[in-house]
Design a protein around this motif. Structure first.
Motif, mmCIF file in Angstrom:
data_model
loop_
_atom_site.group_PDB
_atom_site.id
_atom_site.type_symbol
_atom_site.label_atom_id
_atom_site.label_comp_id
_atom_site.label_asym_id
_atom_site.label_seq_id
_atom_site.Cartn_x
_atom_site.Cartn_y
_atom_site.Cartn_z
ATOM 1 N N GLY A 49 -4.661 -9.705 17.379
ATOM 2 C CA GLY A 49 -4.548 -9.998 17.206
ATOM 3 C C GLY A 49 -4.228 -9.229 16.942
ATOM 4 N N ASP A 50 -2.395 -10.957 15.863
ATOM 5 C CA ASP A 50 -1.872 -9.614 15.539
ATOM 6 C C ASP A 50 -2.051 -9.358 14.041
ATOM 7 O OD1 ASP A 50 0.924 -9.452 17.830
ATOM 8 O OD2 ASP A 50 -1.178 -9.033 18.157
ATOM 9 N N THR A 51 -2.396 -8.192 13.661
ATOM 10 C CA THR A 51 -2.917 -7.836 12.353
ATOM 11 C C THR A 51 -2.351 -6.496 11.917
ATOM 12 O OG1 THR A 51 -4.967 -8.956 12.906
ATOM 13 C CG2 THR A 51 -5.079 -7.344 11.132
ATOM 14 N N THR A 52 -2.264 -6.293 10.609
ATOM 15 C CA THR A 52 -1.960 -4.956 10.124
ATOM 16 C C THR A 52 -3.121 -4.463 9.278
ATOM 17 O OG1 THR A 52 -0.191 -3.558 9.224
ATOM 18 C CG2 THR A 52 -0.819 -5.477 7.899
ATOM 19 N N TYR A 53 -3.417 -3.187 9.435
ATOM 20 C CA TYR A 53 -4.464 -2.554 8.638
ATOM 21 C C TYR A 53 -3.833 -1.392 7.887
ATOM 22 C CZ TYR A 53 -8.324 0.258 7.109
ATOM 23 O OH TYR A 53 -9.163 0.989 6.312
ATOM 24 N N PHE A 54 -4.314 -1.146 6.659
ATOM 25 C CA PHE A 54 -3.834 0.006 5.902
ATOM 26 C C PHE A 54 -4.926 0.454 4.954
ATOM 27 C CE2 PHE A 54 -2.369 -4.013 4.299
ATOM 28 C CZ PHE A 54 -2.686 -4.021 2.957
ATOM 29 N N THR A 55 -4.835 1.689 4.546
ATOM 30 C CA THR A 55 -5.840 2.256 3.653
ATOM 31 C C THR A 55 -5.168 3.223 2.705
ATOM 32 O OG1 THR A 55 -7.908 3.517 3.534
ATOM 33 C CG2 THR A 55 -6.430 4.049 5.365
ATOM 34 N N CYS A 56 -5.710 3.323 1.496
ATOM 35 C CA CYS A 56 -5.176 4.273 0.526
ATOM 36 C C CYS A 56 -6.293 4.718 -0.420
ATOM 37 C CB CYS A 56 -3.996 3.682 -0.254
ATOM 38 S SG CYS A 56 -4.238 2.005 -0.805
ATOM 39 N N ALA A 57 -6.075 5.836 -1.058
ATOM 40 C CA ALA A 57 -7.076 6.425 -1.944
ATOM 41 C C ALA A 57 -6.366 7.079 -3.120
ATOM 42 C CB ALA A 57 -7.903 7.459 -1.179
ATOM 43 N N ASP A 58 -7.030 7.094 -4.272
ATOM 44 C CA ASP A 58 -6.375 7.642 -5.460
ATOM 45 C C ASP A 58 -7.148 8.813 -6.066
ATOM 46 O OD1 ASP A 58 -8.452 6.614 -7.090
ATOM 47 O OD2 ASP A 58 -7.366 4.760 -7.512
ATOM 48 N N SER A 59 -6.606 9.363 -7.143
ATOM 49 C CA SER A 59 -7.163 10.575 -7.745
ATOM 50 C C SER A 59 -8.491 10.322 -8.464
ATOM 51 C CB SER A 59 -6.158 11.178 -8.737
ATOM 52 O OG SER A 59 -5.824 10.235 -9.752
ATOM 53 N N ASP A 60 -8.833 9.067 -8.705
ATOM 54 C CA ASP A 60 -10.117 8.736 -9.333
ATOM 55 C C ASP A 60 -11.239 8.585 -8.329
ATOM 56 O OD1 ASP A 60 -9.030 8.691 -11.915
ATOM 57 O OD2 ASP A 60 -8.436 6.588 -11.724
ATOM 58 N N GLY A 61 -10.911 8.656 -7.051
ATOM 59 C CA GLY A 61 -11.928 8.505 -6.024
ATOM 60 C C GLY A 61 -12.025 7.113 -5.436
ATOM 61 N N MET A 62 -11.175 6.177 -5.889
ATOM 62 C CA MET A 62 -11.171 4.845 -5.302
ATOM 63 C C MET A 62 -10.531 4.888 -3.924
ATOM 64 S SD MET A 62 -9.537 1.271 -6.722
ATOM 65 C CE MET A 62 -10.756 1.161 -8.028
ATOM 66 N N MET A 63 -11.167 4.238 -2.963
ATOM 67 C CA MET A 63 -10.636 4.144 -1.604
ATOM 68 C C MET A 63 -10.600 2.667 -1.218
ATOM 69 S SD MET A 63 -12.828 7.264 0.107
ATOM 70 C CE MET A 63 -12.011 7.201 1.708
ATOM 71 N N VAL A 64 -9.458 2.218 -0.701
ATOM 72 C CA VAL A 64 -9.271 0.810 -0.342
ATOM 73 C C VAL A 64 -9.060 0.685 1.156
ATOM 74 C CG1 VAL A 64 -7.840 -1.242 -0.652
ATOM 75 C CG2 VAL A 64 -8.277 0.274 -2.592
ATOM 76 N N SER A 65 -9.858 -0.167 1.771
ATOM 77 C CA SER A 65 -9.728 -0.502 3.188
ATOM 78 C C SER A 65 -9.299 -1.957 3.255
ATOM 79 C CB SER A 65 -11.078 -0.297 3.892
ATOM 80 O OG SER A 65 -11.005 -0.655 5.251
ATOM 81 N N MET A 66 -8.099 -2.203 3.758
ATOM 82 C CA MET A 66 -7.518 -3.548 3.635
ATOM 83 C C MET A 66 -6.870 -3.974 4.940
ATOM 84 S SD MET A 66 -5.476 -4.674 0.272
ATOM 85 C CE MET A 66 -4.619 -6.198 -0.006
ATOM 86 N N ILE A 67 -7.067 -5.222 5.276
ATOM 87 C CA ILE A 67 -6.507 -5.756 6.520
ATOM 88 C C ILE A 67 -5.907 -7.118 6.242
ATOM 89 C CG2 ILE A 67 -8.643 -6.887 7.326
ATOM 90 C CD1 ILE A 67 -7.864 -5.520 10.136
ATOM 91 N N GLN A 68 -4.774 -7.390 6.880
ATOM 92 C CA GLN A 68 -4.028 -8.609 6.577
ATOM 93 C C GLN A 68 -3.303 -9.081 7.821
ATOM 94 O OE1 GLN A 68 -0.290 -9.407 4.917
ATOM 95 N NE2 GLN A 68 -1.276 -11.330 5.479
ATOM 96 N N SER A 69 -3.246 -10.399 8.016
ATOM 97 C CA SER A 69 -2.796 -10.870 9.315
ATOM 98 C C SER A 69 -2.229 -12.273 9.265
ATOM 99 C CB SER A 69 -3.969 -10.841 10.297
ATOM 100 O OG SER A 69 -3.614 -11.382 11.551
ATOM 101 N N ASN A 70 -1.317 -12.544 10.206
ATOM 102 C CA ASN A 70 -0.872 -13.909 10.511
ATOM 103 C C ASN A 70 -1.579 -14.433 11.748
ATOM 104 O OD1 ASN A 70 0.834 -13.793 8.371
ATOM 105 N ND2 ASN A 70 2.722 -13.734 9.555
ATOM 106 N N PHE A 71 -2.475 -13.676 12.307
ATOM 107 C CA PHE A 71 -3.235 -13.895 13.534
ATOM 108 C C PHE A 71 -2.376 -13.611 14.758
ATOM 109 C CE2 PHE A 71 -5.448 -16.788 16.721
ATOM 110 C CZ PHE A 71 -6.351 -15.823 17.077
ATOM 111 N N ARG A 72 -2.224 -14.557 15.658
ATOM 112 C CA ARG A 72 -1.623 -14.272 16.961
ATOM 113 C C ARG A 72 -0.106 -14.149 16.842
ATOM 114 N NH1 ARG A 72 -4.395 -15.169 21.582
ATOM 115 N NH2 ARG A 72 -5.687 -16.774 20.617
ATOM 116 N N GLY A 73 0.435 -13.043 17.370
ATOM 117 C CA GLY A 73 1.875 -12.851 17.327
ATOM 118 C C GLY A 73 2.383 -12.822 15.897
#
Length: 600
Positions: A403-427
């Protein structure tokens, strides 16, 4: 005499023509040109690291981001440098990707996140998944079904988009910058345009061609074609794409917050559009939506903690697979060996039987998640795996009564880390774009089951089964990896391969993603994900980099080996390390996609 000394002794006129020829761009061959699909030609030789690694991870002390598009990654880094939190960067990234990568995501879809909260010192979870329209009955859905499965396109497949609400919830708890600032990069890109990378251009054009086919059931396609086709078949690789309608929509959200989408002008436009085309999504459905903070499930795989979201996702399938694999010596089996892949695929088959039988919206069904991710249950399931041959018939476990999906991740200077995924599903989604809004609605409703008694059976106001899952791993009481592998049912399979590559084989995070992957199709399904006429034990697809000797042994075991079809997921990862008192981030990105990872 070296080249530099030689050139210094030759008159400029004599070398002008050869140098001009050297600097002229080569003839461009279309992506995927058959002449370049050469299994005998492999990657160049790197002086350090794994032979198959595409590059080195990006390192930084202050922050990092990895996304499926370089401009989205850059936007995230810029937000971090302005003093924004990792959540601020994630929202800005997601808004940019809604314009830059409309084949995978957008504000017409759903969103899930896990993040490391450095103050609470724990992993937090957010489920931003919308429900089915309340005016759409099971009888109507069944009447529109084809071969017992909901159609993938048109209003019948549309559920409430949860993304913008999820952004609002994340920002309210963890944001540092003003809400409106987070949309400035995306608005600028959508108004002024950006060149479309090769893979994204390919998938836009393929989706638009699918929407144009007769008999799709899409109520109208004029809006989608006006938004994305650019007067033709869609953008070409490197062609500039603009979306002023989406820029206007983002401005409304930037000024009015999440309520602009769910209760304001955008909601009214959506309501009027679906009334016009004979759909079911309404302003009342949007106004009733609210995401939820949830506690992730966790399992210990050997000496690391792996976290997953429950809710209506397939997240715990990763935990089930790892719990089963813990009973086998995958390290001793050998990297990319037939035995290692066989054990992983058999664990997948067992976990996916439970996935098809039990996973659903827990607000509507009793999902035995604690039992499914328990070590005792995994021990029972592991006994069904034979290291030297296939189990010919696997079944779901018998839950104890109660599916189709996008994943992204980011982290900051305070130590927070974000794992995030977002999608419209198929195509790209359902094929439907509301008048003047510039984004497509998801087709996630296709993943409802239609069988009486199934926990995932369609019901008005119910959230469908979700394939999109962020990943997170911890080591001791510290964050370790914020990661994800996009791509429908590939996601738990891909996440498991990353953990095994990283933990059991010691690959660093870029090589762990670049390593050749496997993808098994053909477990019991309730959502119509697999193609028809698959062998009883499914189809095992292997990327071209899997050794020939491994392929042969797997085939001798009885596996039906399928061709590499590009369905092996797309990965991003940030790893947290400590070097003395210094926090170091390492960021890796997917070589199978158009994106990149950066750190600073």
């Amino acid at each position: 005499m070296d080249r530099r000394t030689f050139l210094a002794t030759v008159p400029a006129a004599a070398i002008a023509a050869p140098l001009l020829a050297e600097t002229m761009p080569p003839t461009h061959w279309p992506a995927g040109e058959d002449r370049f699909l050469r299994p005998d030609v492999q990657t160049g030789d790197r002086p350090v690291g794994a032979s198959f690694a595409s590059r080195t991870a990006a390192y930084g002390l202050s922050g990092a981001a990895g996304t499926a598009h370089p401009l989205a990654t850059l936007a995230g880094i810029e937000i971090l440098k302005k003093g924004g939190s990792a959540v601020d960067a994630a929202i800005a990234i997601n808004a940019c990707l809604g314009f830059l990568e409309p084949t995978a995501c957008g504000i017409g879809g759903d969103c899930y996140a896990m993040l490391w909260d450095p103050k609470a010192k724990q992993v937090m979870g957010l489920a931003g998944s919308g429900a089915s329209p309340r005016a759409l009955s099971l009888e109507t859905v069944r009447a529109r079904a084809k071969n017992g499965v909901l159609p993938p396109l048109g209003a019948i497949s549309v559920s409430v988009p949860g993304t913008v609400d999820a952004w609002g919830m994340l920002h309210a708890r963890y944001g540092k910058l003003k809400w409106a600032e987070l949309f400035e990069p995306a608005i600028d890109l959508a108004e002024h345009g950006a060149p479309v990378p090769d893979i994204i251009a390919y998938y836009i054009r393929r989706s638009l061609a699918a929407f144009r086919k007769p008999g799709t059931g899409i109520e109208e396609t004029e809006n989608a074609l006006r938004t994305y086709a650019l007067g033709g078949d869609g953008p070409k690789a490197g062609g500039v794409f603009r979306n002023p309608d989406l820029a206007r929509t983002y401005r409304l959200i930037a000024r009015g917050g999440r309520d602009a989408y769910y209760k304001g002008e955008i909601a009214k436009t959506i309501d009027a559009y679906f009334r016009r085309i004979g759909g079911w999504l309404s302003a009342a459905d949007l106004a009733a939506h609210k995401g939820e903070w949830i506690t992730p499930y966790k399992t210990d795989y050997r000496d690391i903690g792996v976290h997953a979201l429950g809710a209506n996702t397939q997240g715990i399938a990763t935990l089930q697979m790892l719990n089963i694999l813990e009973h086998f010596d995958t390290t001793g089996a050998g990297f990319q060996s037939a035995r290692s892949i066989h054990l992983q695929v058999e664990a997948k088959r067992l976990a996916y039987e439970d996935r098809a039988r039990y996973y659903a919206d827990p607000h509507f069904a009793q999902v035995p998640a604690e039992w499914l991710v328990s070590k005792d249950y995994a021990a029972e399931r592991a006994k069904l795996i034979r290291p030297d041959r296939i189990n010919p018939a696997v079944r779901p476990g018998q839950a104890p009564s109660k599916g189709d999906t996008t994943y992204f991740t980011c982290a900051d200077s305070d130590g927070m880390m974000v794992s995030m995924i977002q999608s419209n599903f198929r195509g790209m989604g359902s094929g439907l774009v509301a008048d003047g809004l510039g984004f497509m609605f998801q087709d996630r409703g296709q993943l409802f089951a239609l069988q009486d008694g199934h926990p995932n059976i369609y019901a008005p106001g119910k959230r469908p089964f979700q394939t999109i899952i962020p990943g997170f791993a911890t080591m001791g009481d510290q964050p370790w990896m914020s990661f994800g592998v996009m791509g429908g049912d590939m996601q738990p399979q891909g996440q498991t391969q990353i953990i095994v590559n990283r933990r059991d084989y010691g690959l660093e995070i870029q090589a762990a993603g670049d390593s050749p992957r496997w993808h098994h199709e053909g477990s019991s399904q309730a959502m119509g994900e697999d193609g028809p006429n698959l062998p009883a034990t499914g189809l095992l697809r292997l990327e071209s980099g899997v050794p020939e000797a491994t392929r042969k042994v797997l085939a001798d075991m009885g596996w039906t080996i399928g061709a590499s079809d590009g369905g092996f997921g797309r990965y991003e990862c940030i790893e947290h390390r400590m070097d003395g008192k210094d926090r170091v981030y390492a960021a890796a990105s997917e070589m199978r996609a158009d994106g990149c990872a950066l750190a600073y």
